[in-house]
Design an enzyme around this catalytic site. Structure first.
Site, PDB file in Angstrom:
ATOM      1  N   ASN A 141       0.856  -1.191   0.000  1.00  0.00           N
ATOM      2  CA  ASN A 141       0.000   0.000   0.000  1.00  0.00           C
ATOM      3  C   ASN A 141       0.891   1.240   0.000  1.00  0.00           C
ATOM      4  OD1 ASN A 141      -1.783   2.185   1.033  1.00  0.00           O
ATOM      5  ND2 ASN A 141      -3.256   0.505   1.145  1.00  0.00           N
ATOM      6  N   GLN A 142       0.553   2.193  -0.835  1.00  0.00           N
ATOM      7  CA  GLN A 142       1.394   3.377  -1.022  1.00  0.00           C
ATOM      8  C   GLN A 142       1.018   4.556  -0.123  1.00  0.00           C
ATOM      9  OE1 GLN A 142       4.152   3.336  -3.255  1.00  0.00           O
ATOM     10  NE2 GLN A 142       3.577   1.195  -2.950  1.00  0.00           N
TER      11      GLN A 142
END
Length: 158
Positions: free
Chosen positions: A38-39
């Site tokens: 997840n960024q």
């Protein structure tokens, strides 16, 4: 049914970022955006131009110092895996405590499902809502467009 995470906010919170429900990894770690794919955290640190931190308390402090809170639209949910499309049943969170405590001026939805729920249930009729492409690893093919959307939304913080 799985239970979501508690909200992160304080009386100075003016922006609330809402996802749909925590991933399996986030639930296991009891941390928002706990999956390394997840960024979310990388984008937040890059936007505020500060060195990236892996310490969760420092991550949370970054957001709170910039008047940003985190939560999800779902309190309870039934889902296999971590994809929003796998959610079978769900119960919405009660946002009254946040709305009574903080002066929320902007809602940023992290992903399509959160945005649809906010609109469908008219959760925040008097607050500006900005939809953004999900920061999950499943949306990494949209990195450039996602970063642009998020940066435009976060510019409202400054």
């Amino acid at each position: 049914m799985q239970r979501g995470l508690d909200p992160i906010f304080n009386e100075d919170t003016s922006i609330l970022i809402l996802g749909s429900a925590p991933s399996e990894m986030s639930l296991k770690k009891q941390q928002y955006y706990g999956n390394n794919g997840n960024q979310f955290w990388k984008m937040m640190f890059a936007f505020f131009n500060v060195p990236f931190e892996t310490d969760y308390d420092k991550r949370v402090a970054l957001l709170l110092n910039h008047h940003i809170g985190l939560w999800d639209v779902y309190h309870l949910f039934e889902r296999r895996g971590s994809l929003d499309t796998s959610i079978k049943t769900a119960e919405l969170n009660d946002f009254s405590e946040i709305l009574d405590t903080a002066n929320i001026q902007l809602i940023i939805t992290n992903g399509k499902k959160a945005y649809e729920e906010v609109l469908e249930n008219q959760l925040f009729p008097d607050i500006t809502i900005m939809p953004c492409i999900s920061t999950s690893g499943a949306a990494n093919g949209y990195m450039k467009k996602r970063r642009q959307q998020w940066y435009e939304a976060l510019e409202m913080v400054r």
